[in-house]
Design a protein around this motif. Sequence first.
Motif, PDB file in Angstrom:
ATOM      1  N   TRP A 240     -16.543  17.458   5.647  1.00  0.00           N
ATOM      2  CA  TRP A 240     -17.376  18.294   6.716  1.00  0.00           C
ATOM      3  C   TRP A 240     -16.442  19.404   6.623  1.00  0.00           C
ATOM      4  CZ3 TRP A 240     -16.884  18.282  11.613  1.00  0.00           C
ATOM      5  CH2 TRP A 240     -15.428  17.986  12.455  1.00  0.00           C
ATOM      6  N   CYS A 250     -19.413  13.923  12.553  1.00  0.00           N
ATOM      7  CA  CYS A 250     -18.652  13.252  11.375  1.00  0.00           C
ATOM      8  C   CYS A 250     -16.979  13.056  12.628  1.00  0.00           C
ATOM      9  CB  CYS A 250     -17.832  14.616  11.121  1.00  0.00           C
ATOM     10  SG  CYS A 250     -19.215  14.824   9.466  1.00  0.00           S
ATOM     11  N   GLU A 278     -19.014  24.832   3.494  1.00  0.00           N
ATOM     12  CA  GLU A 278     -19.714  23.902   3.685  1.00  0.00           C
ATOM     13  C   GLU A 278     -20.751  23.817   2.104  1.00  0.00           C
ATOM     14  OE1 GLU A 278     -22.197  24.884   7.640  1.00  0.00           O
ATOM     15  OE2 GLU A 278     -20.855  26.245   6.032  1.00  0.00           O
ATOM     16  N   THR A 297     -21.777  13.767   3.608  1.00  0.00           N
ATOM     17  CA  THR A 297     -21.143  14.946   4.744  1.00  0.00           C
ATOM     18  C   THR A 297     -22.294  15.265   5.463  1.00  0.00           C
ATOM     19  OG1 THR A 297     -20.237  17.604   4.785  1.00  0.00           O
ATOM     20  CG2 THR A 297     -22.352  17.325   3.175  1.00  0.00           C
ATOM     21  N   THR A 299     -24.143  18.220   8.395  1.00  0.00           N
ATOM     22  CA  THR A 299     -24.459  19.465   8.089  1.00  0.00           C
ATOM     23  C   THR A 299     -25.506  19.959   9.463  1.00  0.00           C
ATOM     24  OG1 THR A 299     -24.224  21.631   8.011  1.00  0.00           O
ATOM     25  CG2 THR A 299     -25.473  20.484   6.533  1.00  0.00           C
TER      26      THR A 299
END
Length: 607
Positions: A240, A250, A278, A297, A299
């Motif tokens: 991440w 996260c 990213e 991940t 975002t």
Amino acid sequence: MKTLAADSAQETHQGRIVNDFSIQVATVNGSGSQSSNNVLMRSIFQMGIPVSGKNLFPSNIAGLPTWFTIRVNKAGWIARKKEIDILVAMNPQTAFDDVKALEPGAVCISPIELNLKETRADVKHYQVPFGELANKATDNIKLRKLLTNMIYVGVVAELLNIEQAEIDKAIEKQFEGKQKAVDLNLNAVRLGREWARENLKKDDPYFVERSNQTEGKIIIDGNAAAALGCMFAGATVITWYPITPSSSLCETLIDYLHEYRMDKDGKQTFAVVQAEDELAAIGMALGAGWAGARSMTSTSGPGISLMAEFAGFGYFTEIPTVIFDVQRVGPSTGLPTRTSQADLFSALFLSHGDTKHIVLLPGSVHECYQMAVEAFDLAEKFQTPIFVLSDLDLGMNNWMSEPFNYPTKPINRGKVLNAEQLEKLGKFERYKDVDGDGIPYRTLPGTDHPLAAYFVRGSGHTDKATYSEKPEDYKNLMDRLNRKFDTARKHVPTPIVKTVKGAKIGLIAFGSSDFAVEETLDHLKAAKVDASYFRIRALPFNEELRKFVESHDRVYVIEQNRDAQMRDLIILEVPDLATKLRSVRHYSGLPIDARFVTDEIMTQEKK
């Protein structure tokens, strides 16, 4: 002309109003008010009353205005309420504007030196000497500002009749293990409460009374709920890059993993990598997914933009991973601390060329948890990146929820061949559709059999994973990927459909808009307007969508973006029914509220 929702709101100001109001605390970022606001919200929740808490904060530096809103509602409605009933105006920078925005009959609690009483005669004012009380609370000048926050908790508690025992319990929970902090804050609350009892004459209609509507329920934010889901799903590789509003997903997951996923020797059974950006984060997640790990991940919109090339690579090479997109306002940097539902197109079609991803759309913190678990199974079942789209409102704010269920289904790793199976088959073609569902079989690196190896190709390839630029090979590959997407229609979370017999209008919504829409249904029912409701929980759509649109004369698609992205996706799915679809769009960056939805629908119904 008054609107239906405005009439309803006005009626609540007549007589004694119990367990049905909103509190807004206006302070500055970095003032330490978050702990106090959580104590206030939790103490009401502990009295058995449904609540939710929303934090509106700046995206840059400390010292700028911030507002925390607590919705208290005996009917269980926990969406944002547009009207503020009780204002705690602690920020001199915004106090006058905050008071001006109040509805007549609202309550304002403020520092006495601001003299806000002169600004609005139609608002009930309680002016409090917070500075004087803070001096009594502590000799430590640095602590006075922090304890002022707890003093207003005491004042509000006294005015609303919040039980002191529940305040005490909430403070002990907030400062668990820090007895000195507990004692200081308890004393500050009591100072505020005692001063209010002796000096303020209660002259407003708002009260809380103990109820039993929160028994067994929890308060949690969507990011923490998703983090729990990832842990229970067996996520082992987390890659991440920090970005608002997804970072806490996260961060919380890492805390959980360190507590619950260490082996007997104290070694980690997982890997966490904070990537340089990213693009690197999704690249690492795909590498781990190819290697057989359950990877993920998280975002937000700007990160999604950067991930485009690797997302297409994962789709084309058929590698599983999970990507959480906690949406915020864009484009560009946009408004990092405001909420939105404008990444639908981005997530669904992320990459150049013909790309279509599976997208999950949780509508509550419970579904943030549930769909996090499900996303990992879907990623491995369909051998592809899975996108889970929540938003800032759902991800970072506090929501009341039923407790989460411990997963009982075994992990589904999809079509993975081991050495014994390869030996029995005698051949292996990585990208061949054997079963007609578009999903090929795969092997994991290290499988001890000569047939297990294959090339992962981001360029044109055959069923056998060999390089090819032949038109027929490319068309065969793209048709199979599309077939796989169609197969997903029967496996993604199904929509929630509430059909009202004889209703001529239908409402369609998704994600966190659900809270407001459910309340709107109540408004419409009170106005004798029958409406059915269809909540989308995933893309691609299933066959239920067409049936729903066909069975109603007018269908309102409610979403939090400017361009009516969900409505356009529905039109692509059922183009022959496009004239039935109407749009209700809320894109100010503030969470959508039921009054807005109700007013928009009623206005369009009159046309």
